[in-house]
Design a protein around this motif. Structure first.
Motif, PDB file in Angstrom:
ATOM      1  N   TRP A  23     -45.234  52.437 -94.943  1.00  0.00           N
ATOM      2  CA  TRP A  23     -45.583  53.437 -93.927  1.00  0.00           C
ATOM      3  C   TRP A  23     -45.205  54.833 -94.411  1.00  0.00           C
ATOM      4  O   TRP A  23     -45.980  55.791 -94.280  1.00  0.00           O
ATOM      5  CB  TRP A  23     -44.867  53.112 -92.616  1.00  0.00           C
ATOM      6  CG  TRP A  23     -45.304  53.898 -91.424  1.00  0.00           C
ATOM      7  CD1 TRP A  23     -46.284  53.575 -90.527  1.00  0.00           C
ATOM      8  CD2 TRP A  23     -44.753  55.147 -90.969  1.00  0.00           C
ATOM      9  NE1 TRP A  23     -46.385  54.542 -89.546  1.00  0.00           N
ATOM     10  CE2 TRP A  23     -45.464  55.516 -89.793  1.00  0.00           C
ATOM     11  CE3 TRP A  23     -43.736  55.983 -91.432  1.00  0.00           C
ATOM     12  CZ2 TRP A  23     -45.182  56.679 -89.092  1.00  0.00           C
ATOM     13  CZ3 TRP A  23     -43.464  57.151 -90.735  1.00  0.00           C
ATOM     14  CH2 TRP A  23     -44.177  57.483 -89.574  1.00  0.00           C
ATOM     15  N   SER A  24     -44.025  54.960 -95.000  1.00  0.00           N
ATOM     16  CA  SER A  24     -43.562  56.247 -95.507  1.00  0.00           C
ATOM     17  C   SER A  24     -44.432  56.737 -96.656  1.00  0.00           C
ATOM     18  O   SER A  24     -44.731  57.933 -96.762  1.00  0.00           O
ATOM     19  CB  SER A  24     -42.100  56.147 -95.961  1.00  0.00           C
ATOM     20  OG  SER A  24     -41.254  55.844 -94.872  1.00  0.00           O
ATOM     21  N   GLN A  41     -39.769  46.590 -95.747  1.00  0.00           N
ATOM     22  CA  GLN A  41     -40.948  46.677 -96.623  1.00  0.00           C
ATOM     23  C   GLN A  41     -42.073  47.439 -95.931  1.00  0.00           C
ATOM     24  O   GLN A  41     -42.772  48.258 -96.554  1.00  0.00           O
ATOM     25  CB  GLN A  41     -41.419  45.277 -96.992  1.00  0.00           C
ATOM     26  CG  GLN A  41     -40.440  44.499 -97.848  1.00  0.00           C
ATOM     27  CD  GLN A  41     -40.799  43.027 -97.958  1.00  0.00           C
ATOM     28  OE1 GLN A  41     -41.943  42.625 -97.687  1.00  0.00           O
ATOM     29  NE2 GLN A  41     -39.836  42.205 -98.336  1.00  0.00           N
ATOM     30  N   GLY A  42     -42.242  47.165 -94.640  1.00  0.00           N
ATOM     31  CA  GLY A  42     -43.288  47.859 -93.890  1.00  0.00           C
ATOM     32  C   GLY A  42     -43.029  49.352 -93.784  1.00  0.00           C
ATOM     33  O   GLY A  42     -43.958  50.163 -93.891  1.00  0.00           O
ATOM     34  N   PRO A  96     -49.106  52.777 -86.150  1.00  0.00           N
ATOM     35  CA  PRO A  96     -47.764  52.646 -85.560  1.00  0.00           C
ATOM     36  C   PRO A  96     -46.757  52.199 -86.618  1.00  0.00           C
ATOM     37  O   PRO A  96     -47.119  51.518 -87.587  1.00  0.00           O
ATOM     38  CB  PRO A  96     -47.958  51.554 -84.494  1.00  0.00           C
ATOM     39  CG  PRO A  96     -49.432  51.539 -84.217  1.00  0.00           C
ATOM     40  CD  PRO A  96     -50.102  51.914 -85.505  1.00  0.00           C
ATOM     41  N   GLN A  97     -45.507  52.586 -86.429  1.00  0.00           N
ATOM     42  CA  GLN A  97     -44.485  52.124 -87.358  1.00  0.00           C
ATOM     43  C   GLN A  97     -44.388  50.601 -87.287  1.00  0.00           C
ATOM     44  O   GLN A  97     -44.509  50.010 -86.216  1.00  0.00           O
ATOM     45  CB  GLN A  97     -43.136  52.768 -87.035  1.00  0.00           C
ATOM     46  CG  GLN A  97     -43.109  54.256 -87.304  1.00  0.00           C
ATOM     47  CD  GLN A  97     -41.705  54.841 -87.259  1.00  0.00           C
ATOM     48  OE1 GLN A  97     -40.726  54.127 -87.286  1.00  0.00           O
ATOM     49  NE2 GLN A  97     -41.629  56.157 -87.179  1.00  0.00           N
ATOM     50  N   PRO A  98     -44.196  49.957 -88.419  1.00  0.00           N
ATOM     51  CA  PRO A  98     -44.275  48.491 -88.477  1.00  0.00           C
ATOM     52  C   PRO A  98     -43.151  47.798 -87.724  1.00  0.00           C
ATOM     53  O   PRO A  98     -41.996  48.228 -87.752  1.00  0.00           O
ATOM     54  CB  PRO A  98     -44.188  48.195 -89.984  1.00  0.00           C
ATOM     55  CG  PRO A  98     -43.450  49.372 -90.547  1.00  0.00           C
ATOM     56  CD  PRO A  98     -43.894  50.553 -89.731  1.00  0.00           C
ATOM     57  N   ILE A 144     -34.981  37.887 -92.241  1.00  0.00           N
ATOM     58  CA  ILE A 144     -36.395  38.008 -92.614  1.00  0.00           C
ATOM     59  C   ILE A 144     -37.032  39.176 -91.879  1.00  0.00           C
ATOM     60  O   ILE A 144     -37.782  39.967 -92.457  1.00  0.00           O
ATOM     61  CB  ILE A 144     -37.141  36.698 -92.308  1.00  0.00           C
ATOM     62  CG1 ILE A 144     -36.668  35.582 -93.247  1.00  0.00           C
ATOM     63  CG2 ILE A 144     -38.652  36.893 -92.440  1.00  0.00           C
ATOM     64  CD1 ILE A 144     -37.218  34.210 -92.897  1.00  0.00           C
ATOM     65  N   LYS A 145     -36.724  39.298 -90.582  1.00  0.00           N
ATOM     66  CA  LYS A 145     -37.274  40.402 -89.784  1.00  0.00           C
ATOM     67  C   LYS A 145     -36.862  41.748 -90.378  1.00  0.00           C
ATOM     68  O   LYS A 145     -37.702  42.651 -90.536  1.00  0.00           O
ATOM     69  CB  LYS A 145     -36.780  40.290 -88.337  1.00  0.00           C
ATOM     70  CG  LYS A 145     -37.277  41.409 -87.416  1.00  0.00           C
ATOM     71  CD  LYS A 145     -36.741  41.203 -85.999  1.00  0.00           C
ATOM     72  CE  LYS A 145     -37.137  42.347 -85.086  1.00  0.00           C
ATOM     73  NZ  LYS A 145     -38.587  42.389 -84.820  1.00  0.00           N
TER      74      LYS A 145
END
Length: 251
Positions: free
Chosen positions: A103-104, A98-99, A37-39, A91-92
């Motif tokens: 993922w990409s 970064q995630g 799943p996408q982060p 931060i989120k």
């Protein structure tokens, strides 16, 4: 990691080149891949980052837990941020960015693997050997530009000379197969990239100087071939049929 990232399509070509007529693709349809799943950054992820601030807050003896991080502390530590809510939101956003980069990258690699799996035909030994030799030279040049050496690189990557050679060969073979698959797609689809479009697909800090250099050196055809590979690969990634891990297979 190989200094020549697989996401790049270097313009330099090494002779002898592959005879595309010796290869075929089993399919030209959209590739199908399975992805996580996408982060999404959770509160626990954000708290983990905040704990780093707690652990490093040596000049704030009153800070012993995340609960001690107040709006006043935020104002004293970060320019342009005045509340904990803003810090948590920042931060989120950073964690999810970064995630998504990771993922990409994973999506790109899976699409590349799927294309290579479709390639039918054997790589000639002389072409592999020539490209391995060229890759060695590129390694040496890249490491020298970094002020490093092969010996230092092997130490830092915890590789033996034998492991290095094996990885180098694997990388070269994979890139040759991927380029052959992309070239077969370019051939089948008639993909072209005009000189005016080159810098859309080939990154450069100074587009005008780049175009002038390749034209002066008679490398326009090489640049157009490299750009066409990037163009087709982007299309492969964008049109991939993605099944999310744990979900039912895509129809």
């Amino acid at each position: 990691m190989h200094p020549a990232n697989r996401k790049e399509y270097p313009m330099q070509e090494t002779a002898p080149q592959l005879d595309l007529s010796a290869f075929a693709l089993s399919s030209y349809d959209s590739v199908r891949i399975v992805m996580p799943p996408q982060p999404v950054a959770t509160d626990d992820d954000i708290d983990a980052q905040l704990f780093v601030y707690v652990a490093s807050a040596t000049n704030h003896s009153s800070i012993r837990s995340i609960g001690d991080l107040t709006d006043e502390w935020v104002k004293s530590q970060f320019d342009g941020i005045s509340t904990m809510a803003e810090l948590r939101a920042g931060i989120k956003q950073d964690l999810e960015h970064q995630g998504m980069v990771a993922w990409s990258n994973t999506k790109f690699q899976k699409c590349s693997d799927a294309l290579v799996a479709r390639l039918e035909g054997e790589l000639p030994a002389d072409v592999v050997a020539a490209n391995i030799e060229a890759s060695h030279a590129q390694y040496e040049q890249r490491l020298k530009s970094f002020g490093s050496t092969k010996e230092r690189y092997l130490r830092e990557e915890h590789l033996t000379p034998e492991q290095f050679e094996e990885k180098l060969r694997d990388d070269v073979v994979f890139q040759l197969k991927l380029n052959a698959a992309l070239d077969k797609m370019i051939e089948a689809m008639g993909t072209e990239v005009a000189p005016s479009e080159l810098t859309e697909y080939l990154s450069t800090d100074d587009p005008d100087a780049f175009l002038a250099e390749i034209e002066a050196n008679g490398r326009m055809a090489d640049a157009q071939r490299a750009a066409a590979r990037v163009k087709v690969m982007r299309s492969v990634v964008d049109t991939a049929i993605v099944e999310t891990e744990g979900d039912a297979p895509a129809a």
